[in-house]
Design a protein around this motif. Structure first.
Motif, PDB file in Angstrom:
ATOM      1  N   ALA A  11      14.212  -0.583  -3.806  1.00 47.51           N
ATOM      2  CA  ALA A  11      13.065  -0.754  -2.902  1.00 47.51           C
ATOM      3  C   ALA A  11      12.526   0.610  -2.496  1.00 47.51           C
ATOM      4  O   ALA A  11      13.286   1.564  -2.308  1.00 47.51           O
ATOM      5  N   GLU A  12      11.226   0.682  -2.339  1.00 46.36           N
ATOM      6  CA  GLU A  12      10.574   1.920  -1.906  1.00 46.36           C
ATOM      7  C   GLU A  12       9.995   1.810  -0.503  1.00 46.36           C
ATOM      8  O   GLU A  12       9.545   2.809   0.069  1.00 46.36           O
ATOM      9  N   VAL A  13       9.991   0.592   0.042  1.00 52.89           N
ATOM     10  CA  VAL A  13       9.531   0.321   1.408  1.00 52.89           C
ATOM     11  C   VAL A  13      10.435  -0.757   1.983  1.00 52.89           C
ATOM     12  O   VAL A  13      10.863  -1.672   1.266  1.00 52.89           O
ATOM     13  N   PHE A  27       0.824  -1.213   0.000  1.00 52.22           N
ATOM     14  CA  PHE A  27       0.000   0.000   0.000  1.00 52.22           C
ATOM     15  C   PHE A  27       0.856   1.261   0.000  1.00 52.22           C
ATOM     16  O   PHE A  27       0.353   2.359  -0.240  1.00 52.22           O
ATOM     17  N   LEU A  28       2.147   1.105   0.266  1.00 46.81           N
ATOM     18  CA  LEU A  28       3.008   2.263   0.533  1.00 46.81           C
ATOM     19  C   LEU A  28       4.021   2.555  -0.565  1.00 46.81           C
ATOM     20  O   LEU A  28       4.579   3.655  -0.605  1.00 46.81           O
ATOM     21  N   GLY A  29       4.279   1.593  -1.421  1.00 46.90           N
ATOM     22  CA  GLY A  29       5.268   1.789  -2.481  1.00 46.90           C
ATOM     23  C   GLY A  29       5.147   0.699  -3.523  1.00 46.90           C
ATOM     24  O   GLY A  29       4.462  -0.312  -3.319  1.00 46.90           O
ATOM     25  N   HIS A  30       5.827   0.898  -4.650  1.00 46.65           N
ATOM     26  CA  HIS A  30       5.718  -0.058  -5.759  1.00 46.65           C
ATOM     27  C   HIS A  30       6.406  -1.377  -5.433  1.00 46.65           C
ATOM     28  O   HIS A  30       5.886  -2.457  -5.736  1.00 46.65           O
ATOM     29  N   ARG A  31       7.615  -1.304  -4.830  1.00 41.34           N
ATOM     30  CA  ARG A  31       8.365  -2.507  -4.486  1.00 41.34           C
ATOM     31  C   ARG A  31       8.924  -2.366  -3.078  1.00 41.34           C
ATOM     32  O   ARG A  31       9.246  -1.262  -2.634  1.00 41.34           O
ATOM     33  N   TYR A  32       9.030  -3.496  -2.391  1.00 42.52           N
ATOM     34  CA  TYR A  32       9.529  -3.499  -1.015  1.00 42.52           C
ATOM     35  C   TYR A  32      10.684  -4.487  -0.891  1.00 42.52           C
ATOM     36  O   TYR A  32      10.828  -5.409  -1.695  1.00 42.52           O
ATOM     37  N   SER A  33      11.507  -4.291   0.122  1.00 43.56           N
ATOM     38  CA  SER A  33      12.555  -5.249   0.463  1.00 43.56           C
ATOM     39  C   SER A  33      12.400  -5.665   1.919  1.00 43.56           C
ATOM     40  O   SER A  33      11.928  -4.884   2.756  1.00 43.56           O
ATOM     41  N   VAL A  66       8.947   2.276   6.710  1.00 47.80           N
ATOM     42  CA  VAL A  66       9.479   1.037   7.304  1.00 47.80           C
ATOM     43  C   VAL A  66       8.350   0.326   8.036  1.00 47.80           C
ATOM     44  O   VAL A  66       7.672   0.927   8.870  1.00 47.80           O
ATOM     45  N   VAL A  67       8.150  -0.944   7.724  1.00 40.04           N
ATOM     46  CA  VAL A  67       7.038  -1.712   8.285  1.00 40.04           C
ATOM     47  C   VAL A  67       7.564  -2.783   9.231  1.00 40.04           C
ATOM     48  O   VAL A  67       8.399  -3.616   8.839  1.00 40.04           O
ATOM     49  N   ASP A  68       7.086  -2.762  10.459  1.00 37.22           N
ATOM     50  CA  ASP A  68       7.362  -3.835  11.418  1.00 37.22           C
ATOM     51  C   ASP A  68       6.236  -4.854  11.302  1.00 37.22           C
ATOM     52  O   ASP A  68       5.053  -4.513  11.376  1.00 37.22           O
ATOM     53  N   LEU A  82       4.517 -18.335  -1.791  1.00 33.41           N
ATOM     54  CA  LEU A  82       3.313 -19.105  -1.500  1.00 33.41           C
ATOM     55  C   LEU A  82       2.129 -18.195  -1.196  1.00 33.41           C
ATOM     56  O   LEU A  82       0.990 -18.507  -1.556  1.00 33.41           O
ATOM     57  N   ALA A  83       2.404 -17.055  -0.561  1.00 37.33           N
ATOM     58  CA  ALA A  83       1.339 -16.122  -0.198  1.00 37.33           C
ATOM     59  C   ALA A  83       0.944 -15.201  -1.353  1.00 37.33           C
ATOM     60  O   ALA A  83       0.032 -14.384  -1.200  1.00 37.33           O
ATOM     61  N   GLY A  84       1.616 -15.311  -2.483  1.00 31.34           N
ATOM     62  CA  GLY A  84       1.304 -14.452  -3.616  1.00 31.34           C
ATOM     63  C   GLY A  84       1.809 -13.027  -3.452  1.00 31.34           C
ATOM     64  O   GLY A  84       1.270 -12.096  -4.050  1.00 31.34           O
ATOM     65  N   LEU A  85       2.871 -12.860  -2.667  1.00 29.43           N
ATOM     66  CA  LEU A  85       3.373 -11.517  -2.353  1.00 29.43           C
ATOM     67  C   LEU A  85       4.777 -11.265  -2.883  1.00 29.43           C
ATOM     68  O   LEU A  85       5.386 -10.244  -2.579  1.00 29.43           O
ATOM     69  N   SER A  86       5.289 -12.181  -3.691  1.00 28.05           N
ATOM     70  CA  SER A  86       6.685 -12.077  -4.117  1.00 28.05           C
ATOM     71  C   SER A  86       6.902 -11.175  -5.325  1.00 28.05           C
ATOM     72  O   SER A  86       8.012 -10.694  -5.552  1.00 28.05           O
ATOM     73  N   GLN A  87       5.863 -10.948  -6.114  1.00 29.07           N
ATOM     74  CA  GLN A  87       6.047 -10.228  -7.374  1.00 29.07           C
ATOM     75  C   GLN A  87       6.588  -8.816  -7.160  1.00 29.07           C
ATOM     76  O   GLN A  87       7.347  -8.313  -7.983  1.00 29.07           O
ATOM     77  N   ARG A  88       6.195  -8.180  -6.070  1.00 25.11           N
ATOM     78  CA  ARG A  88       6.643  -6.811  -5.811  1.00 25.11           C
ATOM     79  C   ARG A  88       7.725  -6.742  -4.745  1.00 25.11           C
ATOM     80  O   ARG A  88       8.016  -5.678  -4.203  1.00 25.11           O
ATOM     81  N   CYS A  89       8.348  -7.889  -4.473  1.00 24.15           N
ATOM     82  CA  CYS A  89       9.470  -7.922  -3.530  1.00 24.15           C
ATOM     83  C   CYS A  89      10.758  -7.665  -4.300  1.00 24.15           C
ATOM     84  O   CYS A  89      11.146  -8.442  -5.174  1.00 24.15           O
TER      85      CYS A  89
END
Length: 240
Positions: free
Chosen positions: A173-175, A105-111, A198-200, A129-136
């Motif tokens: 990375a943007e997040v 929700f916060l940026g295009h790609r995250y690390s 930064v997300v905890d 597996l969670a379908g969250l890797s494409q934007r990693c």
């Protein structure tokens, strides 16, 4: 509202840190209960320890005697969240997935910046597996073990900041997602050093769990996460 926050390792001090992080962001009506497994590794940093943690957390949740409205599995990587979803009738939120979904929700790609390099594939697999890797953009290792995070706070901060800066500058990375429950509290320093959100994972999981409870939503039980079929199971976490 009562939320159980289950540490995946047996280190009580880590449970206290995780629970404190959860309470810092929880609403005034939310009661956070920290749960420590009765068996398993003092820190989870590989496949064997991770699968053991999956069983241990299920055992701890099944033997909790009070009422609760949601469960947070506080371990970064692969720790059998699906098993908990079968056993529980309340929402179950994994901090790896909560952090990554929030980051989108916060940026295009995250690390993700995590602990040892050996944990990187486990996190990559969970995100896939969670379908969250494409934007990693990347999963980076700080080089510190889970237990080392609390031993030298300045060394921990320096290592996490250094990898976060590389993730932003080299991986675009943007997040940044902090890839261990024991990294809670580093958000502001990492944000200041990188200039990105930064997300905890623990904080994100609390927000997700509270939202699901308020919306009256929980896990679908029609197929994948249906309760285990009645049968004889010789196992400490056999459902009653």
């Amino acid at each position: 509202m009562r939320i159980l926050v289950a540490n995946v390792n047996t280190t009580q001090a880590m449970t206290a840190v995780i629970a404190a992080s959860a309470r810092a962001v929880a609403g005034p009506e939310t009661d956070i209960i920290g749960i420590t497994p009765s068996f398993g590794a003092e820190s989870v940093e590989g496949n064997h320890e991770s699968y053991l943690a999956a069983v241990a957390v299920q055992e701890a949740i099944l033997h909790y005697s009070g009422e609760y409205d949601a469960v947070i599995q506080a371990g970064y990587g692969e720790h059998g969240r699906e098993g908990l979803q079968e056993l529980c009738t309340v929402p179950v939120v994994d901090i790896t997935e909560a952090a990554a979904s929030t980051a989108q929700f916060l940026g295009h790609r995250y690390s993700v910046v995590t602990t040892l390099d050996r944990t990187v594939p486990l996190i990559e697999d969970r995100l896939l597996l969670a379908g969250l890797s494409q934007r990693c953009a990347s999963v980076r290792a700080s080089g510190l073990s889970v237990l080392e995070l609390e031993q030298d706070p300045q060394r921990t901060l320096d290592a996490v900041v250094a990898e976060s800066v590389r993730a932003v500058e080299e991986d675009r990375a943007e997040v940044i997602c902090l890839g261990c429950g024991g990294m809670a509290g580093l958000e502001e320093e990492v944000r200041r050093a990188t200039g990105v959100p930064v997300v905890d994972g623990v904080a994100a999981a609390v927000a997700v769990a509270e939202s699901l409870v308020r919306l009256g939503l929980t896990t679908s039980k029609v197929r994948t996460y249906a309760a285990p079929r009645p049968k004889r199971i010789i196992h400490p976490v056999a459902p009653t």
